[in-house]
Motif scaffolding. Structure first.
Motif, PDB file in Angstrom:
ATOM      1  N   HIS A   1       0.847  -1.285   0.009  1.00 22.51           N
ATOM      2  CA  HIS A   1       0.104  -0.122   0.017  1.00 22.51           C
ATOM      3  C   HIS A   1       0.917   1.270  -0.039  1.00 22.51           C
ATOM      4  N   SER A   2       1.880   1.141   0.683  1.00 22.19           N
ATOM      5  CA  SER A   2       2.969   2.437   0.663  1.00 22.19           C
ATOM      6  C   SER A   2       4.205   1.926   0.542  1.00 22.19           C
TER       7      SER A   2
ATOM      8  N   PRO B   1     -14.934   4.979 -13.162  1.00 22.28           N
ATOM      9  CA  PRO B   1     -14.088   6.129 -13.864  1.00 22.28           C
ATOM     10  C   PRO B   1     -12.440   5.790 -13.528  1.00 22.28           C
ATOM     11  N   VAL B   2     -11.547   6.522 -14.299  1.00 23.45           N
ATOM     12  CA  VAL B   2     -10.377   6.299 -13.870  1.00 23.45           C
ATOM     13  C   VAL B   2      -9.943   6.789 -12.487  1.00 23.45           C
ATOM     14  N   LYS B   3      -8.792   6.075 -12.011  1.00 23.71           N
ATOM     15  CA  LYS B   3      -8.246   6.401 -10.491  1.00 23.71           C
ATOM     16  C   LYS B   3      -7.444   7.730 -10.728  1.00 23.71           C
ATOM     17  N   ARG B   4      -7.785   8.355  -9.436  1.00 24.04           N
ATOM     18  CA  ARG B   4      -7.163   9.432  -9.266  1.00 24.04           C
ATOM     19  C   ARG B   4      -5.683   9.203  -8.766  1.00 24.04           C
ATOM     20  N   THR B   5      -4.307   9.279  -9.578  1.00 23.99           N
ATOM     21  CA  THR B   5      -3.037   8.997  -9.099  1.00 23.99           C
ATOM     22  C   THR B   5      -2.591  10.358  -8.117  1.00 23.99           C
ATOM     23  N   PRO B   6      -1.527   9.810  -7.454  1.00 26.16           N
ATOM     24  CA  PRO B   6      -1.068  10.701  -6.663  1.00 26.16           C
ATOM     25  C   PRO B   6      -0.396  12.029  -7.466  1.00 26.16           C
ATOM     26  N   ARG B   7      -0.357  13.017  -6.703  1.00 23.99           N
ATOM     27  CA  ARG B   7       0.160  14.136  -7.256  1.00 23.99           C
ATOM     28  C   ARG B   7       0.980  14.968  -6.372  1.00 23.99           C
TER      29      ARG B   7
ATOM     30  N   CYS C   1       8.836  11.679  -2.222  1.00 23.55           N
ATOM     31  CA  CYS C   1       7.825  12.475  -3.042  1.00 23.55           C
ATOM     32  C   CYS C   1       8.117  12.506  -4.330  1.00 23.55           C
TER      33      CYS C   1
ATOM     34  N   PHE D   1       3.955   9.367 -12.275  1.00 26.08           N
ATOM     35  CA  PHE D   1       2.518   9.588 -13.109  1.00 26.08           C
ATOM     36  C   PHE D   1       2.295  10.568 -13.793  1.00 26.08           C
ATOM     37  N   PRO D   2       1.307  10.515 -14.626  1.00 25.19           N
ATOM     38  CA  PRO D   2       0.961  11.667 -15.543  1.00 25.19           C
ATOM     39  C   PRO D   2       0.920  13.082 -14.531  1.00 25.19           C
ATOM     40  N   PRO D   3       1.171  14.226 -15.115  1.00 20.56           N
ATOM     41  CA  PRO D   3       1.469  14.436 -16.423  1.00 20.56           C
ATOM     42  C   PRO D   3       3.039  14.387 -16.795  1.00 20.56           C
TER      43      PRO D   3
ATOM     44  N   MET E   1       7.852  12.248   2.204  1.00 18.83           N
ATOM     45  CA  MET E   1       6.610  11.224   1.906  1.00 18.83           C
ATOM     46  C   MET E   1       6.281  10.658   3.257  1.00 18.83           C
TER      47      MET E   1
ATOM     48  N   HIS F   1      -1.519   5.293   4.912  1.00 18.83           N
ATOM     49  CA  HIS F   1      -0.581   6.412   5.036  1.00 18.83           C
ATOM     50  C   HIS F   1       0.257   6.380   3.676  1.00 18.83           C
TER      51      HIS F   1
ATOM     52  N   LYS G   1      -0.881  11.703  -0.896  1.00 19.36           N
ATOM     53  CA  LYS G   1      -0.490  12.734  -1.728  1.00 19.36           C
ATOM     54  C   LYS G   1      -1.434  13.203  -2.984  1.00 19.36           C
ATOM     55  N   GLY G   2      -2.530  13.686  -2.587  1.00 20.63           N
ATOM     56  CA  GLY G   2      -3.547  13.957  -3.639  1.00 20.63           C
ATOM     57  C   GLY G   2      -4.193  12.765  -4.306  1.00 20.63           C
ATOM     58  N   GLY G   3      -3.730  11.521  -3.777  1.00 16.14           N
ATOM     59  CA  GLY G   3      -4.437  10.512  -4.231  1.00 16.14           C
ATOM     60  C   GLY G   3      -5.478  10.040  -3.441  1.00 16.14           C
TER      61      GLY G   3
ATOM     62  N   ARG H   1     -15.671   5.643  -7.046  1.00 15.28           N
ATOM     63  CA  ARG H   1     -14.568   4.866  -7.166  1.00 15.28           C
ATOM     64  C   ARG H   1     -14.720   3.566  -6.176  1.00 15.28           C
TER      65      ARG H   1
ATOM     66  N   PHE I   1      -8.597  16.167 -12.122  1.00 18.06           N
ATOM     67  CA  PHE I   1      -7.130  15.884 -12.109  1.00 18.06           C
ATOM     68  C   PHE I   1      -6.789  15.538 -13.426  1.00 18.06           C
ATOM     69  N   PHE I   2      -5.402  15.187 -13.657  1.00 18.23           N
ATOM     70  CA  PHE I   2      -4.767  15.223 -14.999  1.00 18.23           C
ATOM     71  C   PHE I   2      -5.905  14.407 -16.065  1.00 18.23           C
TER      72      PHE I   2
END
Ligand code: TPP
Ligand code: SF4
Lengths: 554, 188
Positions: A119-120, A359-365, A396, A402-404, A471, B37, B42-44, B80, B100-101
């Motif tokens: 997970h992390s 819908p698409v997953k929100r990736t970390p940013r 971090c 990840f995109p972009p 991080m 955690h 981080k914004g995910g 989701r 998001f992107f």
């Protein structure tokens, strides 16, 4: 000074907080750690309360430094706790194995937190219990925050009784599991340690180390008896007689949940000590059973031992475990239910797979205002990413994967971006850019940088210097400016001074937000010439102060 | 009762979990929770499993299809997690979406299309809008949604225990704001 925890109070704590309270109840005196999820909250909490409880606590430069320093205070007679995530145990292993052969004078507890399902943990799914084969040290596995507290106390007593370090192994779903925990008596022990010379205790020179090894191995039976006496590794009876379950850690809870769901009652042997395994108990448990379910996280280690033991008493018994649930990914109730249905031939309707298009997953940013946006923007403007190899590292800045941006071609472990860059630069004509964070710089980079200078390769090294270990929750490191180190650290070690001393000439320090043009210029320069170049991009993480400001509220 | 709290890293989901935890203990009930955690924060996407019962319960995780209540601070995030929902699930969702992107637009009807077949009832609420208007910031929206869940008696916790928990979790200044946000939950 104000005490945070009051005796008798029932608090909602996560497993890691349970470990801290357990250590306090055991009168811990010194704590060493390097942050890493899922172990970080142990250090974070000690960092905030150390003054309240008169404890020596430090963020060490890395895990092997933490372990060696902790061994030092334990040799000198202080009760010591060292905490790290599983990868940290790899880093510390070189010290850990010989340490197992010594006899610390103060109780010593080492917490190692695994992360099934990653997970992390970007790097790999790892089971730290495999270390037992070289360690022969007790390994306790709690399954709830309450047990995390109790087992930590037990670990200290065990360590003092047998004069050996004791390991607490958690997993993410224990470390980050919330539940009620009752606070007990906390006694502070303030005494200075003394290192009393006794070579046979603290020195592992051969051939004596073999005698130490024999002693270490011979403890197994005594410890097994001791754990039996204090009531660990309990069997709970069940109505069905010919089928039994052997569980450990959080998997125990999943199995109980499944049993409740099916309204079934099985005898269960809960393994609290992975080492020493209660072999006699297991043997007795296997007698007259037709089937045994084993529920444990990650590798089928208990399962294999059970299979070996079954050969003696009951070779016919069928053992169901990872054959059914697989070796990849964490356990859960779905998996324990599957084990039950297999063992009992139940008709279990698995929740049918639904055909929903999510819908698409929100990736970390990067957070808004993060200095790393500017670094990657500069890279994206100056470089066609197909043309350059980007060796990534751990921090971090991995969000650049990840995109972009999608600028990260490799990642292994802390510090590896530099070794990989060196090897790729040596073997190809390609341009290589290595990313490395400031905490990672101190943790794992120096041998690599020295190697790059000494054996001469020419990557561009970008140091993502946000002045903190971001991080894992913004813990201070050796380079963190004093103004952010409110609870410790008397020095701020400058990365540039180290690099200059190593003979790196092509060195630039810049603010990636305010001096973005300069950063772009440096990237352009690098693309043109074939020379080692280091750029330190220094701008504080947006939350650089977070750990210090966070108020303790319980 | 199985509650899934979800949102985006930085929105304070773990703090909401703390509030629930204290309220549960105040009432002498039992809970078990699980949170993550690290990178995910981080914004995910962030997901907290929270299970309340009168007696001890076991698993810290909610099974697929096993959520009684899903509280989400974002429309897209709510959709989701429909894997955890079933015909018995109530959704309480803030009417907002942070782009998001890979996804610039996501509307209420996009969410409803996905979630409706797996719900008993869906509340889409204007928590962020009202918190912005009344409290000058939408950071309180999670507390407002908890307020709604409490006043509608969707969660088995009393207003008094919840306010006590808010006081436990937040320092004085933030407590005042959060208490107001909680009460705004009545008007949503
Ligand atoms: C051996 C080891 N210890 C700890 C970790 C956990 N960990 C993940 S990222 C990170 C450090 C990040 O710090 P830094 O390099 O300063 O980068 P930042 O996150 O601040 O950008 C750590 C310690 C790990 N992955 N491996
Ligand atoms: S925590 Fe700090 S370094 Fe990490 S993404 Fe956020 S602002 Fe950037």
């Amino acid at each position: 000074m104000k005490k945070i925890f009051k005796k008798g109070e029932i608090l909602p704590l996560i497993g890691n907080e349970g470990i801290v309270v357990g250590a306090l109840e055991a009168s811990v005196q010194s704590v060493f750690t390097y942050p890493g999820t899922p172990a970080s909250e142990i250090g974070n909490l000690f960092y905030k309360i150390k003054e309240n409880y008169g404890i020596y606590m430090e963020y060490s430069t890395n895990e092997i430094v933490a372990l060696e320093s902790g061994a030092g205070t334990a040799f000198a007679g202080l009760k010591t706790l060292v905490a790290m995530k599983h990868f940290g145990a790899n880093v510390a292993l070189d010290a850990l194995i010989p340490l197992a052969h010594t006899k610390p004078r103060g109780g010593m507890v080492i917490v190692i937190a695994d992360d099934p399902s990653c997970h992390s943990s970007a790097q790999s799914e790892q089971d730290s219990r495999i270390l037992w084969q070289n360690l022969y040290l007790p390994i306790l596995e709690p399954s709830t925050p309450g047990e995390a507290k109790e087992f930590t106390k037990i670990a200290f007593t065990l360590s003092e009784t047998f004069q050996k370090p004791v390991i607490i192994r958690t997993t993410t779903r224990v470390s980050h599991q919330g539940g009620p925990v009752k606070i007990g008596q906390i006694k502070i022990q303030k005494k200075k340690g003394v290192f009393k010379k006794e070579k046979e205790r603290f020195d592992t020179m051969p051939p004596f180390v073999l005698k130490q090894k024999a002693d270490l191995i011979s403890l197994k039976e005594k410890i097994e008896k001791y754990l039996e006496k204090i009531g660990l590794n309990k069997i709970s009876p069940g109505k069905i007689k010919e089928i039994g379950a052997i569980t450990s850690g959080v998997s125990h809870l999943y199995l109980l949940e499944s049993l409740k769901k099916f309204n079934i009652s099985l005898p269960i042997l809960k393994i609290d000590s992975f080492y020493p395994l209660p072999s006699k108990k297991i043997i007795n448990f296997l007698r007259k059973k037709k089937k045994i379910i084993v529920a444990e996280e990650i590798i089928d280690l208990i399962e294999r031992e059970v299979k070996i033991l079954s050969k003696e008493v009951n070779p016919q018994v069928k053992i169901l475990g990872k054959d059914i649930v697989g070796l990849v990914g964490e356990m859960n109730t779905e998996k324990t239910s599957l084990l039950l249905t297999e063992a009992l031939k139940l008709k279990y309707q698995r929740t049918p797979k639904r055909k929903i298009k999510l819908p698409v997953k929100r990736t970390p940013r990067f957070c808004p205002g993060c200095p790393y946006w500017s670094i990657f923007n500069a890279l994206a403007k100056e470089i066609k990413k197909e043309k350059v190899v980007f060796t990534g590292d751990i921090g971090c800045y991995m969000i650049g994967y990840f995109p972009p941006f999608e600028m990260q071609d490799t990642s292994l472990c802390m510090g590896s971006s530099l070794g990989l860059a060196h090897g790729i630069d040596k073997s190809t004509k390609q341009k290589v850019i290595a990313f490395i964070g400031d905490s990672t710089f101190f943790h794992a980079s120096l041998p690599n940088i020295i190697n790059i200078v000494n054996n001469q390769s020419n990557p561009l090294i970008i140091i993502f210097d946000n002045q903190i270990t971001a991080m894992t929750g913004r813990q201070p490191h050796p380079g963190t400016p004093l103004k952010y180190k409110t609870h410790d650290g008397k020095k701020e070690i400058k990365i540039e001074k180290i690099l200059t001393a190593l003979g790196i000439e092509n060195l630039t320090i810049l603010d990636p937000i305010k001096e973005n043009q300069l950063l772009r210029e440096k990237i352009r320069e690098f693309l043109k010439e074939d020379k080692l170049k280091v750029v330190i991009c220094r701008h504080p993480c947006r939350y650089v102060n977070a750990l210090e400001k966070a108020k303790l509220r319980y | 009762m199985n509650i899934l709290l979800t949102g985006i890293g930085g929105q304070g989901i773990i703090t909401l979990k703390k509030v629930l935890s204290y309220a549960v203990l105040k009432e002498g009930k039992f809970f078990r929770s699980s949170e993550l955690h690290g990178l995910s924060q981080k914004g995910g996407e962030v997901l907290v499993h929270f299970r309340i019962a009168d007696q001890e319960i076991f698993s810290p995780l909610i099974e697929k299809g096993g959520a009684d209540l899903i509280i989400s601070l974002d429309l897209h995030q709510a959709s989701r997690v429909v894997d955890f929902a079933s015909k018995k699930t109530i959704f309480i969702v803030d009417n907002s979406f942070s782009p998001f992107f890979q996804l610039k637009k996501f509307s209420q009807s996009d969410f409803l299309k996905i979630a409706s077949p797996f719900s008993k009832k869906i509340f889409i609420l204007e928590a962020s809008k009202i918190c912005q208007e009344k409290l000058d910031s939408d950071v309180y929206k999670g507390t407002a949604l908890l307020g709604f869940a409490c006043f509608q008696k969707i969660i088995p916790l009393k207003e008094k225990s919840m306010t006590w928990a808010l006081k436990k979790v937040f320092p004085a200044d933030l407590f005042q704001k959060n208490k107001k946000a909680f009460l705004l939950g009545k008007t949503l």
